[in-house]
Design an enzyme around this catalytic site. Structure first.
Site, PDB file in Angstrom:
ATOM      1  N   SER A 228       0.853  -1.196   0.000  1.00 18.22           N
ATOM      2  CA  SER A 228       0.000   0.000   0.000  1.00 18.22           C
ATOM      3  C   SER A 228       0.881   1.236   0.000  1.00 18.22           C
ATOM      4  O   SER A 228       2.017   1.196   0.473  1.00 18.22           O
ATOM      5  CB  SER A 228      -0.870   0.024   1.251  1.00 18.22           C
ATOM      6  OG  SER A 228      -0.089   0.421   2.366  1.00 18.22           O
ATOM      7  N   ASP A 229       0.345   2.337  -0.515  1.00 23.53           N
ATOM      8  CA  ASP A 229       1.006   3.612  -0.265  1.00 23.53           C
ATOM      9  C   ASP A 229       0.928   3.838   1.244  1.00 23.53           C
ATOM     10  O   ASP A 229       0.075   3.261   1.943  1.00 23.53           O
ATOM     11  CB  ASP A 229       0.351   4.753  -1.044  1.00 23.53           C
ATOM     12  CG  ASP A 229       1.300   5.950  -1.171  1.00 23.53           C
ATOM     13  OD1 ASP A 229       2.302   6.008  -0.421  1.00 23.53           O
ATOM     14  OD2 ASP A 229       1.050   6.828  -2.011  1.00 23.53           O
ATOM     15  N   TRP A 230       1.814   4.698   1.717  1.00 26.50           N
ATOM     16  CA  TRP A 230       1.962   4.859   3.172  1.00 26.50           C
ATOM     17  C   TRP A 230       0.676   5.426   3.807  1.00 26.50           C
ATOM     18  O   TRP A 230       0.307   6.575   3.578  1.00 26.50           O
ATOM     19  CB  TRP A 230       3.165   5.752   3.465  1.00 26.50           C
ATOM     20  CG  TRP A 230       4.439   4.970   3.687  1.00 26.50           C
ATOM     21  CD1 TRP A 230       5.304   5.123   4.737  1.00 26.50           C
ATOM     22  CD2 TRP A 230       4.996   3.913   2.893  1.00 26.50           C
ATOM     23  NE1 TRP A 230       6.344   4.213   4.631  1.00 26.50           N
ATOM     24  CE2 TRP A 230       6.181   3.467   3.520  1.00 26.50           C
ATOM     25  CE3 TRP A 230       4.595   3.268   1.724  1.00 26.50           C
ATOM     26  CZ2 TRP A 230       6.964   2.428   3.015  1.00 26.50           C
ATOM     27  CZ3 TRP A 230       5.376   2.237   1.213  1.00 26.50           C
ATOM     28  CH2 TRP A 230       6.536   1.837   1.862  1.00 26.50           C
TER      29      TRP A 230
END
Ligand code: BGC
Length: 749
Positions: A228-230
């Site tokens: 996932s993106d952060w």
């Protein structure tokens, strides 16, 4: 630790822990099963490694690393081999820093000229983006470091990026926004894909089963891990179920517990969780842990590559009266503008690299001069946007610059966007250079007719207001740490510029494709321009632009002749002779665009399908050859739910830019069949066009008194067959005697 193979037999708790980062940059260690932690770090134009893995104390700063030209510049090189070398070099630095996965490249398409993060993306065109992104990934992964292509998908703006829903047709998604991802996945198998924050047609990317599992894995064959993106994962169970294997960052023990609970209560399939855990364990096994320590990177050599990459990324937009190159040996040169002294290397946000060295243009212009007198005046402060008259110090700085310009033989005027104008996290509301700079430009251009504008910016700025005032414009976008050296090399002619624009420079913001649909409201943005992104839009609307996609001049000139286009099997081969007709050695990027006038769908007039760069000595010529798989011509056929190549006579335009076409040919390309299931709701036209049923139906109509050219048929063509059959006096049996058999035949063929 036990052997890594034990990773295959992790229990629910271990798998759940693996699906969540253990810290800001690390994955979990499962001691009992021999699964080591992985370290990730930002890229993509250099490494931003934060080795102590604590919450950053110094903002986003990482340990020093080579700062290569960001994607906006590298794209202008149109040089996949160069992108590959950059990827390779970043891998060396990553290994030395103990980093296993670099979070890049960013392969989102520049939908909007206003996107604040455009500097981190390659292009408005998916083919160019895919070619460069794939090369970068190839270089990186060849050295045992994994890539993370991002942000998957339709992450095309910063405004409301955590929630906004990109409302986009499947055709635009497939042909424009997913295309580069697809290309990179199928050619390079990146170790990871990073899913984005935003929603796509209402569903969060991090919970999008169709995107992350059905398309990415089932259709494209992706074998790596989805991360996932952060902070993109808000519902860990839904994300694992959709296909996210690793939610970053961590720790978040409650998230792992929620995943375990969901397996226990049956809301999450254990098989799905096991698969996610296994993918992370496999990733950790894949990493070569022998790198680093023993091989200290050769930062001096890497700086040389950063310089060469910067030089290849500069675009000569305009060069009236051949003012450039300047003679380094004699005369006087006024260098004006703060960016010459304090360069902008890159854009702001998570991709920011702490450079190992910085070349400034001013120092390089002085050092590389062999006799010319180089003098400097700042002229303006980069962060000031208003008219200089607002402060007397600013007015005096501008006056001094004008005096210097008037007293010099030539002027290099450095203009650009301040760092505060564009960044990850927000978009721009206009595309103007700061007014203080354009006012200064007007005065300098009036004082010296040999004024060269050198531009520093991460996203396109409007040039129409001032481009006509100066003979030359050198687009230096954001060039990384070697940019100053590269600018001096190009200015003095030691390097002949060969960059080409990877995005259009429109005349005005109001002309841009997304103008009415950006950045949306109420957490929704409508992609109203559909597939007409970038030059596809300007061409379709026949809009004039300042500088078209693919444009870039050289200090020499090139002639194109003898175009030949051949279709053999599944390949379209385009060859053309290119001759360097000038007096200097140079490089030319030959671009191939195709179009199909009588398409069954709205289709861009020209689409980039291939390119190659030829390097030619003065007077030399060569045959450039570009091979394009015919499947590259495919459109997404919504009714059939797949890509099809429409059969037909395609135009093949070969040129030096999307609007500087030097040779044209037409070629017949056979199509792939994409029959839509026929039913009584299909139109007469759809029945007629069907390759199997069509001839029989047409014959039936003709026998009934309606030959293909009858005026009645022209009216009825778009009627559903059901409507025709409901016409008083018409019976199915008489019109199409074998209607039922035909439908079966057509739908099973
Ligand atoms: C950015 C990513 C980046 C990540 C880690 C996010 O905010 O969108 O591109 O890799 O942070 O820094």
């Amino acid at each position: 630790m036990p052997t890594p193979a034990a990773a295959a037999a992790l229990d629910v708790h271990a798998n759940a822990r693996l699906t969540r980062g253990a810290s800001l940059w690390r994955t979990a260690t499962i001691e009992s099963a021999g699964v080591p932690a992985l370290t990730l770090a930002d890229g993509p134009h250099g490494l931003r490694a934060q080795p102590d893995d604590t919450a950053p104390t110094d903002g986003l700063a990482g340990t020093p690393a080579t700062c290569f030209p960001p994607a906006v510049a590298l794209a202008a090189s149109w040089n996949p081999a160069l992108a590959e070398r950059v990827g390779e070099t970043i891998a060396r630095e990553a290994r030395a820093a103990g980093v296993h996965v670099v979070l890049g490249p960013g392969v989102n398409i520049k939908r909007s000229i206003r996107c604040g993060r455009n500097f981190e993306y390659f292009s408005e065109d998916p083919m160019l983006t895919g070619a460069l992104g794939a090369a970068w990934v190839r270089g990186l992964q060849r050295h045992g470091v994994g890539a993370s292509i991002k942000h998957f998908a339709a992450n095309n703006q910063e405004t409301d990026r955590f929630q906004v829903s990109a409302e986009v047709s499947e055709r635009a998604l497939r042909e424009i926004y997913l295309r580069a991802f697809h290309h990179i996945v199928s050619t390079e198998q990146p170790w990871t894909v990073m899913c984005s924050y935003n929603r796509i047609n209402g569903r969060k990317a991090a919970e999008h089963h169709w995107l992350l599992t059905e398309v990415l894995r089932d259709e494209w064959g992706f074998r790596g891990a989805v991360i996932s993106d952060w902070g993109a994962v808000t519902d860990p169970v839904a994300s694992v179920a959709a296909g996210v294997d690793l939610a970053m960052p961590g720790p978040a023990p409650e998230a792992a517990d929620a995943v375990v609970d969901a397996v226990v209560d049956g809301t999450l399939s254990e098989r799905v969780l096991t698969r996610a855990g296994k993918r992370i364990a496999e990733l950790a096994e894949r990493v070569d842990r022998s790198g680093g320590v023993t091989h200290a990177p050769d930062y001096a050599a890497h700086h040389e590559l950063a310089r060469a990459a910067a030089a290849a990324s500069i675009v000569l937009l305009q060069n009236h009266r051949d003012v450039l190159p300047l003679d380094p040996g004699s005369g006087s040169i006024a260098v004006i503008g703060a960016f010459a002294e304090t360069p902008r290397l890159q854009g702001a946000g998570s991709s920011g690299v702490t450079p190992t060295a910085v070349d400034t243009a001013l120092t390089e212009l002085i050092e590389q001069a062999t006799g010319a007198q180089v003098r400097y005046a700042a002229g303006y402060s980069p962060e000031t946007s208003s008219h200089p008259a607002v402060s007397s110090a600013a007015a005096e700085a501008a006056d001094e610059a004008v005096r210097l310009a008037a007293a010099s033989d030539s002027v290099l005027l450095f203009l650009g966007l301040p760092e505060s104008a564009e960044s990850e996290g927000f978009d721009r509301s206009d595309i103007e250079l700061p007014a203080a700079q354009t006012h200064l430009l007007e005065r300098i251009a009036g004082a010296n007719p040999r004024t060269v504008v050198v531009l520093s910016h991460g996203s396109v700025v409007r040039m129409a207001g001032w481009a006509g005032l100066v003979p030359c414009i050198l687009d230096a976008s954001l060039l990384g740490q070697g940019g100053g050296w590269a600018i001096a090399q190009v200015v003095y002619g030691a390097v002949n510029p060969s960059g080409k624009l990877a995005e259009t420079v429109p005349l005005r913001l109001e002309d841009t494709p997304d103008y009415l649909d950006f950045p949306g409201s109420d957490h929704r943005v409508r992609y109203g321009e559909d597939i007409f992104v970038g030059y596809r839009y300007y061409d379709q609307r026949a809009l004039d632009v300042s500088f078209p996609f693919g444009h870039g001049l050289s200090y020499t000139s090139f002639a194109y002749s003898d175009l030949a286009v051949v279709v053999a099997g599944a390949l379209l081969t385009v060859s053309v002779t290119v001759e360097n007709t000038g007096a200097r050695d140079g490089a030319e990027t030959v671009q191939v665009y195709t179009g199909l006038a009588n398409s069954r769908v709205a289709r861009a007039r020209r689409e980039l399908r291939g390119f190659t760069t030829v390097e030619l000595g003065a007077g030399a010529s060569t045959r450039a050859s570009i091979t394009i798989p015919t499947e590259e011509l495919a459109i997404w056929h919504e009714p059939a739910g797949r890509f099809i190549v429409e059969g037909g006579r395609y135009s093949v335009d070969v040129g030096a830019s999307s609007r500087d076409i030097r040779a044209h040919a037409e070629v017949v390309v056979p199509g792939t069949r994409a029959e839509v299931p026929l039913s009584l709701d299909s139109t007469v036209d759809e029945w007629f066009s069907h390759p199997v049923a069509g001839p029989l139906v047409r014959a039936g109509f003709a026998a009934y008194g309606y030959p293909a050219d009858s005026p009645v048929l022209a009216v009825a063509l778009h009627m559903p067959l059901r409507g025709v059959l409901a016409t008083p006096g018409v019976t199915a049996a008489a019109l199409i005697p074998q209607l039922e058999q035909l439908a079966v035949l057509a739908n099973s063929s």
